[in-house]
Write a protein that holds these residues in place. Structure first.
Motif, PDB file in Angstrom:
ATOM      1  N   GLU A  39      10.693   9.585 -11.863  1.00 25.82           N
ATOM      2  CA  GLU A  39       9.809  10.250 -11.230  1.00 25.82           C
ATOM      3  C   GLU A  39       9.145   9.492 -10.381  1.00 25.82           C
ATOM      4  OE1 GLU A  39       9.012  14.519 -11.959  1.00 25.82           O
ATOM      5  OE2 GLU A  39      10.728  14.767 -13.254  1.00 25.82           O
ATOM      6  N   PRO A  56      12.425   3.594  -4.997  1.00 24.47           N
ATOM      7  CA  PRO A  56      13.974   4.141  -5.505  1.00 24.47           C
ATOM      8  C   PRO A  56      14.586   3.857  -4.530  1.00 24.47           C
ATOM      9  CG  PRO A  56      12.410   6.293  -5.229  1.00 24.47           C
ATOM     10  CD  PRO A  56      11.673   4.124  -4.752  1.00 24.47           C
ATOM     11  N   GLY A  60      17.660   8.528  -4.346  1.00 23.94           N
ATOM     12  CA  GLY A  60      17.594   8.948  -5.313  1.00 23.94           C
ATOM     13  C   GLY A  60      18.147   8.403  -6.686  1.00 23.94           C
ATOM     14  N   ARG A  63      17.698   2.075  -7.084  1.00 22.42           N
ATOM     15  CA  ARG A  63      16.918   2.042  -7.852  1.00 22.42           C
ATOM     16  C   ARG A  63      16.799   0.288  -7.196  1.00 22.42           C
ATOM     17  NH1 ARG A  63      12.978   2.300 -13.151  1.00 22.42           N
ATOM     18  NH2 ARG A  63      14.466   0.325 -13.227  1.00 22.42           N
TER      19      ARG A  63
END
Length: 161
Positions: A39, A56, A60, A63
């Motif tokens: 997170e 991110p 999301g 990466r």
């Protein structure tokens, strides 16, 4: 030059020609370690010294990672199981010789509040890449130990505030 890698799945961590596995116990809870891994992607450079930037991507589901020295990775998250597992595949990189790469972080409760953190690096590539990766085991092990120690201290200092 950016190279597209073979799109392997999570089971590659069991079948890869090169598998490096490192483990260490930390005092932080699996929940706290998972939050830092999955997170707080942008926080990785504060505890994993090999990482110079982390962001991110793709809403999301991916990466963008840059290592010290200039290596870049475009990654897809393969697994994000709260408090237990975080894994990603490298889809593209500027690193020479690599053909497939997956990293997996497994978290297991250890004691009343601690966590056993296990990091698996699963890779395939040219013969030279496989050799260099195997020879890098000691250095990667040191980097892992330093990273999880810093992460544990960071989590502890965050909770102490």
């Amino acid at each position: 030059m950016v190279r597209r890698l073979r799109p392997v799945e999570l089971d590659f961590t069991e079948t890869a020609p090169v598998r490096l596995v490192f483990a260490r116990r930390v005092t932080s809870s699996p929940e706290a370690v998972y939050r830092a891994l999955a997170e707080d992607v942008e926080g990785w450079p504060r505890w994993f010294s090999a990482v110079s930037s982390a962001h991110p991507s793709d809403g999301g589901s991916g990466r963008l990672i840059r290592l010290r020295g200039g290596t870049r990775f475009e990654e897809t998250i393969l697994a994000a199981e709260a408090h237990e597992l975080y894994a990603y595949r490298v889809d593209a990189t500027n690193a020479p010789g690599v053909r497939a790469l997956v990293e997996e972080w497994r978290l297991t409760p250890d004691g009343a509040s601690g966590t056993r953190v296990r990091w698996t690096v699963a890779a395939d590539g040219t013969a030279a890449f496989r050799l260099v990766t195997r020879l890098s085991r000691a250095g990667l092990g040191r980097a892992f130990r330093d990273a999880v120690r810093k992460l544990d201290r960071r989590i502890g200092s965050t909770h102490a505030r």
